[in-house]
Design a protein around this motif. Structure first.
Motif, PDB file in Angstrom:
ATOM      1  N   ARG A 178      24.060 -34.215  54.653  1.00  0.00           N
ATOM      2  CA  ARG A 178      23.374 -33.165  55.412  1.00  0.00           C
ATOM      3  C   ARG A 178      22.669 -32.184  54.482  1.00  0.00           C
ATOM      4  O   ARG A 178      21.538 -31.750  54.742  1.00  0.00           O
ATOM      5  CB  ARG A 178      24.384 -32.434  56.301  1.00  0.00           C
ATOM      6  CG  ARG A 178      23.816 -31.225  57.030  1.00  0.00           C
ATOM      7  CD  ARG A 178      24.721 -30.796  58.180  1.00  0.00           C
ATOM      8  NE  ARG A 178      26.086 -30.567  57.769  1.00  0.00           N
ATOM      9  CZ  ARG A 178      26.568 -29.392  57.344  1.00  0.00           C
ATOM     10  NH1 ARG A 178      25.755 -28.345  57.233  1.00  0.00           N
ATOM     11  NH2 ARG A 178      27.843 -29.260  57.023  1.00  0.00           N
ATOM     12  N   ALA A 179      23.332 -31.841  53.379  1.00  0.00           N
ATOM     13  CA  ALA A 179      22.745 -30.902  52.423  1.00  0.00           C
ATOM     14  C   ALA A 179      21.452 -31.455  51.828  1.00  0.00           C
ATOM     15  O   ALA A 179      20.489 -30.714  51.598  1.00  0.00           O
ATOM     16  CB  ALA A 179      23.750 -30.598  51.312  1.00  0.00           C
ATOM     17  N   LEU A 180      21.438 -32.749  51.566  1.00  0.00           N
ATOM     18  CA  LEU A 180      20.233 -33.361  51.001  1.00  0.00           C
ATOM     19  C   LEU A 180      19.040 -33.209  51.940  1.00  0.00           C
ATOM     20  O   LEU A 180      17.926 -32.870  51.507  1.00  0.00           O
ATOM     21  CB  LEU A 180      20.484 -34.851  50.711  1.00  0.00           C
ATOM     22  CG  LEU A 180      21.237 -35.155  49.424  1.00  0.00           C
ATOM     23  CD1 LEU A 180      21.758 -36.584  49.432  1.00  0.00           C
ATOM     24  CD2 LEU A 180      20.318 -34.940  48.212  1.00  0.00           C
TER      25      LEU A 180
ATOM     26  N   ALA B  63      21.823 -42.371  45.375  1.00  0.00           N
ATOM     27  CA  ALA B  63      21.421 -42.048  44.004  1.00  0.00           C
ATOM     28  C   ALA B  63      22.221 -40.884  43.437  1.00  0.00           C
ATOM     29  O   ALA B  63      22.629 -40.904  42.267  1.00  0.00           O
ATOM     30  CB  ALA B  63      19.933 -41.729  43.970  1.00  0.00           C
ATOM     31  N   VAL B  64      22.450 -39.854  44.249  1.00  0.00           N
ATOM     32  CA  VAL B  64      23.239 -38.701  43.800  1.00  0.00           C
ATOM     33  C   VAL B  64      24.656 -39.131  43.450  1.00  0.00           C
ATOM     34  O   VAL B  64      25.216 -38.735  42.424  1.00  0.00           O
ATOM     35  CB  VAL B  64      23.236 -37.607  44.889  1.00  0.00           C
ATOM     36  CG1 VAL B  64      24.358 -36.596  44.653  1.00  0.00           C
ATOM     37  CG2 VAL B  64      21.885 -36.896  44.930  1.00  0.00           C
ATOM     38  N   LEU B  65      25.252 -39.955  44.305  1.00  0.00           N
ATOM     39  CA  LEU B  65      26.632 -40.386  44.084  1.00  0.00           C
ATOM     40  C   LEU B  65      26.750 -41.270  42.844  1.00  0.00           C
ATOM     41  O   LEU B  65      27.668 -41.094  42.027  1.00  0.00           O
ATOM     42  CB  LEU B  65      27.149 -41.134  45.313  1.00  0.00           C
ATOM     43  CG  LEU B  65      27.248 -40.312  46.609  1.00  0.00           C
ATOM     44  CD1 LEU B  65      27.618 -41.206  47.789  1.00  0.00           C
ATOM     45  CD2 LEU B  65      28.260 -39.173  46.454  1.00  0.00           C
TER      46      LEU B  65
ATOM     47  N   PRO C 268      24.225 -32.447  41.917  1.00  0.00           N
ATOM     48  CA  PRO C 268      23.067 -31.736  41.363  1.00  0.00           C
ATOM     49  C   PRO C 268      23.113 -30.243  41.693  1.00  0.00           C
ATOM     50  O   PRO C 268      23.518 -29.850  42.791  1.00  0.00           O
ATOM     51  CB  PRO C 268      21.873 -32.407  42.046  1.00  0.00           C
ATOM     52  CG  PRO C 268      22.366 -33.746  42.471  1.00  0.00           C
ATOM     53  CD  PRO C 268      23.812 -33.544  42.809  1.00  0.00           C
ATOM     54  N   GLN C 269      22.668 -29.434  40.753  1.00  0.00           N
ATOM     55  CA  GLN C 269      22.691 -27.982  40.927  1.00  0.00           C
ATOM     56  C   GLN C 269      21.878 -27.557  42.147  1.00  0.00           C
ATOM     57  O   GLN C 269      22.223 -26.578  42.826  1.00  0.00           O
ATOM     58  CB  GLN C 269      22.150 -27.303  39.669  1.00  0.00           C
ATOM     59  CG  GLN C 269      22.283 -25.787  39.691  1.00  0.00           C
ATOM     60  CD  GLN C 269      21.915 -25.168  38.358  1.00  0.00           C
ATOM     61  OE1 GLN C 269      21.629 -25.865  37.394  1.00  0.00           O
ATOM     62  NE2 GLN C 269      21.918 -23.842  38.317  1.00  0.00           N
TER      63      GLN C 269
ATOM     64  N   LYS D  22      29.977 -25.361  46.343  1.00  0.00           N
ATOM     65  CA  LYS D  22      30.738 -26.515  45.868  1.00  0.00           C
ATOM     66  C   LYS D  22      29.871 -27.315  44.897  1.00  0.00           C
ATOM     67  O   LYS D  22      28.672 -27.483  45.111  1.00  0.00           O
ATOM     68  CB  LYS D  22      31.167 -27.419  47.029  1.00  0.00           C
ATOM     69  CG  LYS D  22      31.895 -26.701  48.168  1.00  0.00           C
ATOM     70  CD  LYS D  22      33.237 -26.167  47.744  1.00  0.00           C
ATOM     71  CE  LYS D  22      33.985 -25.596  48.951  1.00  0.00           C
ATOM     72  NZ  LYS D  22      35.280 -24.981  48.565  1.00  0.00           N
ATOM     73  N   THR D  23      30.475 -27.814  43.851  1.00  0.00           N
ATOM     74  CA  THR D  23      29.709 -28.496  42.809  1.00  0.00           C
ATOM     75  C   THR D  23      30.166 -29.928  42.525  1.00  0.00           C
ATOM     76  O   THR D  23      29.537 -30.632  41.746  1.00  0.00           O
ATOM     77  CB  THR D  23      29.816 -27.711  41.477  1.00  0.00           C
ATOM     78  OG1 THR D  23      31.179 -27.717  41.023  1.00  0.00           O
ATOM     79  CG2 THR D  23      29.355 -26.271  41.660  1.00  0.00           C
TER      80      THR D  23
END
Length: 430
Positions: free
Chosen positions: A176-178, A395-397, A410-411, A420-421
């Protein structure tokens, strides 16, 4: 759709363009139907003129008392009326046949599109970022410890069948954030207009962007005739369907986040593991509607918009120009952006950005009024993913995975995850 006048003037150009795409010559069939249609229309107009002339003479014959001439002319009027109706129906049928043929012909590639048969002949034009070197063997996204609790294919198969997924917990929040990040990035940095559109559309809208009539099997249709959109390209582009807009309103740049639905009819057995190729997925889609003189510059601009999302996420990618044999049906030229997936040790497509020229505008009858006056002209349309949300998640994972099964995020996503990071190895966010 192609301009019939251009085909009449230079049929060889159409056949040469189709040959570059590996398609059969079509000008002879097109011109045969066109000639028949025009011949019947001319005959109908001639008969209609004769009908009108005889109609005027009927009154004169009646007034003169010439009953025989009156009856002859009245019969002639009835005969011509029936003849006109028959020929108009024939012309309408021929026009429909001609339109059907033109609707199934792909767009013509631009002269600088590389020749080729398939993806092996695509040409790389640039790369960004350096793939990370891992001290361990990187896993595919669905194998990462922290991802496994939040990516459930078994439950999805129970609910819907294969090529579906249920996302939960931290993985669902990252997904969802993406999407939220992509929308904000395009609105704030690229000047696109955020738009929310339906995901159910009429036949005419699918025809306008080229999914129908040739590719109906690639999409889903409801029992009452609506189609589920394969991408928001359909709705965003068709905003100008049937319109004649002012040149001053161009370019129109839209972005939308939607659910997308594809049957994947031609991909049996391909990418069955994980969520790389799903029947239902999400995309942030970009569409531009432009003046013909500026569509090629807009194509480069849109490509940079998509690339900028990957750069903001720190994901290595490469950009390629698709060859003539690998381009989509409606495209004149396409840039594919491929993100690095360490779990597969390769680059995979995450965005296709295409310029379509007036191909879709002709199907939609979408025009603009030139500022200096003159006849309305057809618009040019472009579309591109900015990006495919599920593939961005993959890709992020994969790029952020750690040896302990966690994922460093990713920042750019941190503000969208309440600070959360990291996706922990147990699937929670920290």
């Amino acid at each position: 759709m192609h301009d019939i006048r251009a085909i009449r003037e230079n049929p060889a150009a159409l056949d040469a363009a189709l040959a570059r795409r590996g398609a059969e010559a079509a000008s002879a069939r097109v011109l045969e139907l066109d000639e028949k249609r025009r011949s019947v229309i001319h005959a109908a107009e001639t008969a209609q003129a004769e009908q009108k002339r005889a109609s005027k003479e009927v009154g004169a014959a009646k007034a003169s008392g010439d009953e025989a001439e009156f009856e002859r002319l009245r019969a002639l009027v009835a005969e011509k009326k029936a003849e006109v109706a028959r020929m108009q129906a024939e012309a309408k049928a021929l026009d429909a046949q001609l339109t059907d043929v033109l609707m199934t012909l792909p767009n013509t590639p631009l002269s600088d599109v590389p020749e080729g048969e398939d993806e092996a002949d695509n040409v790389e034009i640039r790369r960004w970022g350096t793939p990370r070197e891992f001290a361990f063997a990187p896993k595919e996204h669905f194998e990462i410890d922290g991802v496994v609790p939040g990516m459930d294919f078994e439950t999805a198969a129970k609910l819907s069948g294969s090529r579906f997924v249920v996302l939960t917990g931290g993985v669902a929040r990252i997904h969802r954030a993406l999407a939220q990040f992509m929308l904000d990035h395009h609105v704030e940095n690229n000047g696109l207009s955020e738009t929310w559109t339906p995901v159910l559309v009429r036949d005419e809208m699918m025809q306008g962007t080229g999914q129908l009539p040739k590719f109906g099997e690639d999409s889903y249709q409801t029992t009452n005739g609506w189609w589920l959109v394969p991408t928001a390209e359909v709705t965003l582009t068709n905003i100008v369907n049937g319109l004649t807009v002012d040149e001053a309103s161009l370019p129109r740049r839209y972005v939308a986040h939607t659910q997308c639905f594809r049957s994947e009819a031609g991909s049996a057995g391909k990418d069955t593991a994980g969520m790389l190729r799903q029947h239902q997925f999400e995309k942030v889609e970009m569409v531009s509607v432009t003046h013909p003189d500026r569509s090629l510059d807009e194509h480069d601009r849109m490509t940079r918009c998509a690339e900028g999302v990957l750069e903001a996420l720190g994901l290595p990618y490469r950009t390629v120009v698709l060859c003539t044999g690998d381009m989509g049906f409606g495209a004149q030229k396409t840039h594919d952006i491929e993100v690095w997936l360490p779990g597969q040790n390769t680059y995979r497509e995450i965005s296709s950005v295409s310029v379509c020229g007036d191909f879709q505008a002709r199907r939609m009858n979408a025009r603009f009024k030139p500022a200096e006056g003159g006849k309305p002209e057809f618009l040019h349309t472009l579309n591109g993913s900015g990006l495919a949300v599920g593939r961005a998640l993959i890709a992020v994972l994969e790029n952020g995975q750690q040896e302990d099964g966690a994922v460093e995020l990713p920042q750019a996503l941190h503000p969208y995850l309440r600070g959360k990071t990291r996706l922990q190895a147990d699937g929670t966010l920290a």
